[in-house]
Design an enzyme around this catalytic site. Sequence first.
Site, PDB file in Angstrom:
ATOM      1  N   GLU A  37       0.854  -1.185   0.000  1.00 30.79           N
ATOM      2  CA  GLU A  37       0.000   0.000   0.000  1.00 30.79           C
ATOM      3  C   GLU A  37       0.897   1.245   0.000  1.00 30.79           C
ATOM      4  O   GLU A  37       1.127   1.831  -1.026  1.00 30.79           O
ATOM      5  CB  GLU A  37      -0.957  -0.008   1.190  1.00 30.79           C
ATOM      6  CG  GLU A  37      -1.948   1.138   1.115  1.00 30.79           C
ATOM      7  CD  GLU A  37      -3.300   0.794   1.712  1.00 30.79           C
ATOM      8  OE1 GLU A  37      -3.476  -0.301   2.233  1.00 30.79           O
ATOM      9  OE2 GLU A  37      -4.188   1.659   1.651  1.00 30.79           O
ATOM     10  N   GLU A  53      -2.162   0.326  13.323  1.00 32.94           N
ATOM     11  CA  GLU A  53      -3.254   0.830  12.490  1.00 32.94           C
ATOM     12  C   GLU A  53      -4.599   0.693  13.206  1.00 32.94           C
ATOM     13  O   GLU A  53      -5.450   1.574  13.122  1.00 32.94           O
ATOM     14  CB  GLU A  53      -3.301   0.017  11.183  1.00 32.94           C
ATOM     15  CG  GLU A  53      -4.466   0.348  10.275  1.00 32.94           C
ATOM     16  CD  GLU A  53      -4.409  -0.421   8.966  1.00 32.94           C
ATOM     17  OE1 GLU A  53      -3.802  -1.512   8.946  1.00 32.94           O
ATOM     18  OE2 GLU A  53      -4.956   0.083   7.969  1.00 32.94           O
TER      19      GLU A  53
HETATM   20  C1  BGC Z   1      -5.168   2.967   4.735  1.00 36.85           C
HETATM   21  C2  BGC Z   1      -5.564   4.068   5.665  1.00 36.85           C
HETATM   22  C3  BGC Z   1      -6.462   4.991   4.906  1.00 36.85           C
HETATM   23  C4  BGC Z   1      -7.675   4.186   4.606  1.00 36.85           C
HETATM   24  C5  BGC Z   1      -8.819   4.907   4.017  1.00 36.85           C
HETATM   25  C6  BGC Z   1      -6.398   2.206   4.381  1.00 36.85           C
HETATM   26  O1  BGC Z   1      -6.147   1.164   3.516  1.00 36.85           O
HETATM   27  O2  BGC Z   1      -4.181   2.173   5.268  1.00 36.85           O
HETATM   28  O3  BGC Z   1      -4.658   4.505   6.513  1.00 36.85           O
HETATM   29  O4  BGC Z   1      -6.700   6.211   5.475  1.00 36.85           O
HETATM   30  O5  BGC Z   1      -7.377   3.039   3.846  1.00 36.85           O
HETATM   31  O6  BGC Z   1      -9.867   4.531   4.736  1.00 36.85           O
END
Ligand code: BGC
Length: 814
Positions: free
Chosen positions: A421, A679
């Site tokens: 990501e 997270e």
């Molecule tokens: C990310 C987040 C991001 C989110 C959006 C995720 O996949 O890791 O940090 O803000 O998607 O909802």
Amino acid sequence: MATFLAGLTHDACDLWDSGEVAGNPLDLVYQGRILEPTEAAFWRVRLRAGEEWGPWSEPSFWEAGLLSNPRWHAKWIAASDPGDWTQARPVTLLRHRFEIPPNPVSRARLSFSAHGLILPMLNGHAATDIRFAPGWTDYGKRIQYDVEDVGALLHPGANVLGAYLADGWACGQVCWFGRNHYHMFPAGLLRLSLEFQDREPMLITSGPEWTWAHSGIRHSDLMQGERFVAGIEDPDWLDPDFADEHWQRVRAMSLGQTPLVARVGPPVRVHERLEPVDVQLKDPSRMIVDFGQNHAGIVELAIPPGAGKLQVRHAEILTPEGELYTENLRSAKAADAFEGDASAVWSPSFTFHGYRYAEISGYAPGQVPHEIYSCVLHSDMERTGWFECSDARLNRLFENVVWSTKSNFLEVPTDCPQRDERLGWLGDAQVFAPTASYLFDVAAFMTKWMDDVRDGVSADGIFPNVAPQIHELVEGAPGWADAGVIVPWTMFRFFGDRGGLEAAFPSMERYVGTVLRENPDFIWRHRRSHDFGDWLNVDDETDKALLASAFLIKDLDILARTAAHLDDPSMEGWQSKAEAAREAFLAEFSDGGMLRSDTQTAYALAISFGIGHRERWGERLNELVSQRGGLSTGFLGVAHLLPALDRVGKLDAIHLLLQNDAYPSWLYSVKHGATTTWERWDGWTEEKGFQDPGMNSFNHYAFGSVGEYLMGGVAGIRVLEGPLNLMLKPNPFVGLTYAKARWDSRRGTIRSEWTYESGVFDWTFETPYGIDLSIELPATPPGTSWTLESPNAWESGEPWKTSGGRQRLTTRLT
Ligand code: BGC
């Protein structure tokens, strides 16, 4: 008082003389003529305090960039046979031999860029210590270049300029979207300009006469990792006598229209080298190394002769069986490999990983790699904020926030450094920007990223969700897109960066204008894109229209304040819209004096954004925290929870939230050994083990936005709404006997240190001279107040002002 001189030489002032100027020298903006391309300018400054002038500063200098594409006189060059674009492919070597005359070189500048990643080499040496040049931008809109002074690497006669050219963001895998997001194959651009004392200048540039070959790096990808095979690369390819007949001519391409811009933010460098804290030998050919700290970087090894092939895999965490847990990396293999028989010190060059643990395997039994380090990589920002208190768990939490900043401030502010990501998500950056601004000087980093954000706006001005924008992703959602308004304002608050605000203002107005056009009644119902809401909240979903409309009010307030600071006539218009939006919000979202969406996040945002009945909201927020016995906020609410409770004086709730180490809480991950912020509140729990590996990073900074309250609320160095408008006001009622913080602000170092024992609050603070700062005693629990023991100056009851120096006061709770 300051005087600023700028000249073309060390001693002549022929560009600009500011004369005597009152105020802070940091606010002085150069007003001389615009420099010619590549022109250098020297400057110095001196200060006056009272009648006394200080000495002139040592001359410093800046140089103008190339300023337009045609000045490069260079071509993009690439392998004539770039290989299969669907696969990670060998890194390309580029080579060019040239002669320089014996005359002394007075100035040598190497400018370089790439569609991909470039490491320029000059006469056998790396010509830069920058990693991942030219950095990540939307390469279709803007490409950065770097410049190095390479005078020391040149010699009269034959020289060789070369480069390694890798896929990087431009051609390798980005996020989960596969390869070739911007280009099908990498290309490099080089320009060496030489000036001599007594001779015409020379220009050596990339062009069709250059040659190329494959390097020993057989593949390199930011997500997948890098594989090096020794013995493939001609060892003396950077030697002028090397015969490159078997190399091929490059493919040369015209420079094109995409603007090449000098790097704005700080480049990535290796910052520290971590030594293993533990090594587990799993079998004769396999070990797991623990670096003791989750981070972004690469492993460096000394490989003994005859080790053969080895592989390095990376993980943030171990399974209960003590093996690497890699499921949460999704499609990122994050595996590096080395093959070769001679001894070597090796580390990959064009990839990085997010990890605490590395598994090294495959080497011949007994040929164990040694001198193992992890090289920590992040953008080169100066550390500016420190916090310490009497609770080791909160200290670890703070350290975790620092490490999540380091790990994710790598070219762009990413969500995470490990899985497939690693995008510049705006929502995360928006909530975390104040914390980051205490910890590091992120001003230049964010200035560059705001260019990325503006490069990603939709045709009618909606900011993206991620920057650089990834075209597969839709336009920005509330709380995410709003970073385009909130971040420039935050930079102005923390760094006094007026230029950044000026540059952002038109796009801020355009964005809010479009949202209002779609939602003329100030209730943001339409055009919310894929609305994430209060992302990752704990079973406490806030009405998404309420959240969006609250952010719209925040944006309107920021526009009004920005207009005021920039003397823009639109100020009153924005102000009255903000008032109307507040009324509409209350009419739509409150009922019987309470918010319809009865969540911690709803009340925290309403209090923080100054919407409605602060005291009433405060009571309800306090109740919601105590009913839950903890927090329930997601990404959008979390940064506002403690500041909102602080505003309404709910000290017990703050105490509870900061001290709680049961799920969900900030200290829960700390209790379970986290070394970066997670997270999710429940990345791992005793009951369920690991969360869904589809989305479970152990290194995300959004929940680390609590760093702002530790620095500002607990230690007491608060940054208010104006540019570097500060107030000192700690909160000792959080179960601590001492706390201290230091912030190296743009105006100088500020320290706040207190002890609180047996009702006595003893506070020492230090502030730089020349800034006005107000001081307030901590808020006290209901029914109590402070009795000042010393000094007596406060007795007037007025808020204290200080204009610098070190002060101490003691007060007793009665
Ligand atoms: C990310 C987040 C991001 C989110 C959006 C995720 O996949 O890791 O940090 O803000 O998607 O909802």
